[in-house]
Design an enzyme around this catalytic site. Sequence first.
Site, short mmCIF file in Angstrom:
data_model
loop_
_atom_site.label_atom_id
_atom_site.label_comp_id
_atom_site.label_asym_id
_atom_site.label_seq_id
_atom_site.Cartn_x
_atom_site.Cartn_y
_atom_site.Cartn_z
NE ARG A 166 -2.58 0.83 3.80
CZ ARG A 166 -3.50 0.61 4.75
NH1 ARG A 166 -4.73 0.32 4.43
NH2 ARG A 166 -3.15 0.64 6.02
CG ASP A 242 -8.54 2.60 14.22
OD1 ASP A 242 -9.64 2.89 14.68
OD2 ASP A 242 -8.32 1.54 13.61
P1 AMP Z 1 -9.02 -2.30 10.92
O1 AMP Z 1 -10.39 -2.78 11.22
O2 AMP Z 1 -8.45 -2.84 9.65
O3 AMP Z 1 -8.88 -0.83 11.04
O4 AMP Z 1 -8.08 -2.97 12.04
C1 AMP Z 1 -8.23 -2.70 13.42
C2 AMP Z 1 -7.07 -3.25 14.18
O5 AMP Z 1 -7.05 -4.67 14.10
C3 AMP Z 1 -5.71 -2.79 13.69
O6 AMP Z 1 -4.90 -2.62 14.82
C4 AMP Z 1 -5.24 -3.94 12.85
O7 AMP Z 1 -3.85 -3.99 12.73
C5 AMP Z 1 -5.79 -5.12 13.62
N1 AMP Z 1 -5.96 -6.34 12.83
C6 AMP Z 1 -6.89 -6.56 11.87
N2 AMP Z 1 -6.75 -7.79 11.34
C7 AMP Z 1 -5.72 -8.39 11.98
C8 AMP Z 1 -5.07 -9.68 11.90
N3 AMP Z 1 -5.49 -10.61 11.04
N4 AMP Z 1 -4.04 -9.89 12.72
C9 AMP Z 1 -3.61 -8.98 13.60
N5 AMP Z 1 -4.17 -7.76 13.72
C10 AMP Z 1 -5.21 -7.46 12.93
MG MG Z 2 -7.50 0.40 10.44
#
Ligand code: AMP
Ligand code: MG
Length: 526
Positions: A166, A242
């Site tokens: 990305r 975030d």
């Molecule tokens: P997002 O919903 O993509 O904004 O992610 C929210 C949080 O969850 C962030 O801190 C991501 O890095 C973490 N996260 C999402 N999927 C995973 C995964 N498969 N393994 C570890 N962390 C994750």
């Molecule tokens: Mg995120």
Amino acid sequence: MFCLGYSYLSLPETFYSRAQPEAWESPSLVVLNIPLCQDLGIDPQAVADYFLKPEVRDGMPTPFAQAYAGHQFGHFTRLGDGRALVIGERDTPDGRRVDLQLKGSGPTAYSRGGDGQATLRAMLREYLISEAMHHLDVDSSRSLAVVRTGRQVRRESLQEGAVLLRVMVSHIRVGTFEYAARLATEADLRALADYSIHRLYPQAAGDEHPVLSLFHRVMQRQVDILAHWMRVGFIHGVMNTDNTAISGETFDYGPCAFLNAYHPATRYSSIDRYGRYAFGRQPQILQWNLTRWMESLLPLLHTDPNQALTLAQKAVDAYPVAWRVAYSDLMCQKIGLPPGNAEGDTLFSDLLLMMERWGCDYTQTFHALTYGAIESVNDSQMEVDLPFFATAYRTSTISPNDPNVPPASTYPPNNPAAISPAENYVDSDARCEYQAWHKRWIEAVDRAPGGRAKARQRMQASNPVFIPRNHRVEEALDEAEAGRFEAFNRLLEVVSEPYRNRIEFMEYSTPPGPGFEATYQTFCGT
Ligand code: AMP
Ligand code: MG
């Protein structure tokens, strides 16, 4: 090998944690964005080598995951890149600096029990939609490549794993500041603000109050991109703090989707049970997110907490006007009027009310106004309203006895149970109402400088013909998961030129049938 910088590592160590991407067993390149490689001044072969030759990665400095926190659905949580790593910053030939970040590259110090992986389907979805947003003229993270890892990822079922590369001006978010304010020291918070100003808004450094200036500049950028989301019918789906970038870019394409029939309450995300992030709620949520950001900035505003609060309140209070202006400017242009046109706001909101009542497709309605209604204004009144009604009939408002209604068999995945004639729909009333609106609209267009010719130009630039329709996206991803990329590549081609009225792709401009729409759900980044 390509040369990268690491300015982020000048921040205190609390803001990151180094980690190596995991060793991929049998990586294979799925998509590579050659034009973007060129924009970045990177040889596409070097990108391929990065993934395919471990010795290339070993020869580069260790990547890092960023620490952050955030309000998720209103609740504060400690987060951080749990499955992402910044491999470095690239200075582009046109003088910008961007982060290159791997997503799905394995566990980090912030994984909180997660596997650090990503599925091929989710990464291809992000690739497709982020590129579509870019071509729709909405500031967005970009996607440079998707690579199969050769590893199976456990979700509801076993799925193919992949990594996305990305590209984004910066991954610093509101949540990075919340992390600094709540979980680090005031000196850390100040360092983050200074770094953000220096890297992203250097003009703010010369302003009377650089931190307040940073806030105002970011607010303006965020308000601008949100107005563009509303222009193209984009629903982010997970506007947690975030996922609100200080750089003012759209990013984190998890459960996002595009509107079909216009309704402000539209949401597709399976976890957004109460519609917090519904289409029409987005402006309110952005204000909420920026307010959380301002709370984090309080210690930097003034040594006297009361004075800091007064400054903060004043800054946050500027949001409603900033939002109204940005939104009104773009919506006026959607109906061909110049930004700030006095009648534009009323005309636009009256049109939305009609669309909501009759279940008109958002994109097709504006397409019809752009290419039909404004042309045929001198013809019979019947011809004037037809494009608009054709649109309405294709979505949820069905009047079975009307000769202008296409037969039910023309709805793509036909599900008669889902077709519900609007209860109080009276065809002639709707027609009269639209004709009255149309008359007011054309009069306003004719009064504005440049008249209809200028209006059409504005509308062509504001109203896409093609958006990545949800059903097309899912169809392309189904095929890609099965190893067939024709549908994915074709859709990518369609959304790469969204404003050109290309007859050969017209089937991509139509909404899904009511059956699809009634059951469609999106899921958080898997
Ligand atoms: P997002 O919903 O993509 O904004 O992610 C929210 C949080 O969850 C962030 O801190 C991501 O890095 C973490 N996260 C999402 N999927 C995973 C995964 N498969 N393994 C570890 N962390 C994750
Ligand atoms: Mg995120």
